[in-house]
Design an enzyme around this catalytic site. Structure first.
Site, PDB file in Angstrom:
ATOM      1  N   LYS A  21      34.001  30.978 -10.075  1.00 46.15           N
ATOM      2  CA  LYS A  21      33.373  30.490 -11.303  1.00 46.15           C
ATOM      3  C   LYS A  21      32.532  29.266 -10.987  1.00 46.15           C
ATOM      4  O   LYS A  21      32.756  28.572  -9.996  1.00 46.15           O
ATOM      5  CB  LYS A  21      34.414  30.116 -12.356  1.00 46.15           C
ATOM      6  N   ALA A 106      37.112  24.067  -3.541  1.00 41.12           N
ATOM      7  CA  ALA A 106      35.687  23.907  -3.830  1.00 41.12           C
ATOM      8  C   ALA A 106      35.417  23.808  -5.333  1.00 41.12           C
ATOM      9  O   ALA A 106      34.261  23.717  -5.740  1.00 41.12           O
ATOM     10  CB  ALA A 106      34.898  25.073  -3.231  1.00 41.12           C
ATOM     11  N   GLY A 111      41.735  30.519  -6.068  1.00 40.71           N
ATOM     12  CA  GLY A 111      43.168  30.807  -6.194  1.00 40.71           C
ATOM     13  C   GLY A 111      43.535  31.232  -7.599  1.00 40.71           C
ATOM     14  O   GLY A 111      44.351  32.145  -7.803  1.00 40.71           O
ATOM     15  N   ASP A 145      42.918  27.062 -15.524  1.00 39.51           N
ATOM     16  CA  ASP A 145      41.763  27.960 -15.581  1.00 39.51           C
ATOM     17  C   ASP A 145      42.106  29.428 -15.325  1.00 39.51           C
ATOM     18  O   ASP A 145      41.243  30.290 -15.417  1.00 39.51           O
ATOM     19  CB  ASP A 145      40.631  27.501 -14.666  1.00 39.51           C
TER      20      ASP A 145
END
Length: 173
Positions: A21, A106, A111, A145
């Site tokens: 994303k 990043a 994950g 998220d």
């Protein structure tokens, strides 16, 4: 749409993308009394993906194979599978192979996306029958998220506490 295959007597899902994303922006809208920041952002899934291969197994054992860089021994994929087992009482297990392409740390959600992909795939393979909202509720226990990746659409997000993001669909596909 997830398509399943049969390997021996086991059901499997091969070559399932787990997309990264982008945060289209990040606004700090305030600070809570406990020191955490209140945030607003828009998330957009992109085509850069990890690739997962997931096989349902008889018995409750869970295993993971790293097809790229090594992952931590108890990563979000295994935690997602355990959580789905516990939440549904499922007695099946799984083997999860991860081809990691999204760089770790990043801020691209690799994950978290992997965990969401495991939840979605095992929900189908194990025939647990959870709808998207229930999967998102489980996903939230894994990370702020992860529910975004279960929905798989662009989303407006707001931090309502340091452990919970509320995702609102933008209405765009």
């Amino acid at each position: 749409e997830i398509s399943a295959c049969l390997v021996g007597s086991e059901m499997c899902i091969r070559d399932r993308p787990a997309p990264a994303k982008l945060n289209l922006f990040l606004h700090i809208t305030g600070r809570r009394p406990d020191g955490y920041h209140l945030l607003q952002s828009a998330f957009m899934p992109i085509d850069w993906c990890d690739i997962l291969h997931i096989e349902a197994r008889q018995g409750p054992d869970l295993s993971r194979e790293d097809l790229g860089p090594p992952l931590p021994p108890d990563d979000l994929c295994l935690r997602a599978a355990r959580l789905l087992q516990q939440a549904t009482g499922c007695t099946q297990g799984a083997h999860i192979a991860v081809d990691k392409q999204i760089p770790a740390q990043a801020g691209m959600g690799g994950g978290s996306s992997d965990a969401a992909t495991v939840l979605i795939a095992l929900n189908r393979l194990w025939k647990t029958g959870l709808d998207t909202h229930r999967l998102q509720a489980l996903a939230l226990q894994l990370g702020a998220d992860v529910p975004f990746f279960v929905a798989g659409r662009p989303a407006w997000v707001e931090a309502v506490s340091y452990t919970h993001l509320r995702a609102h669909e933008t209405g765009r596909n």
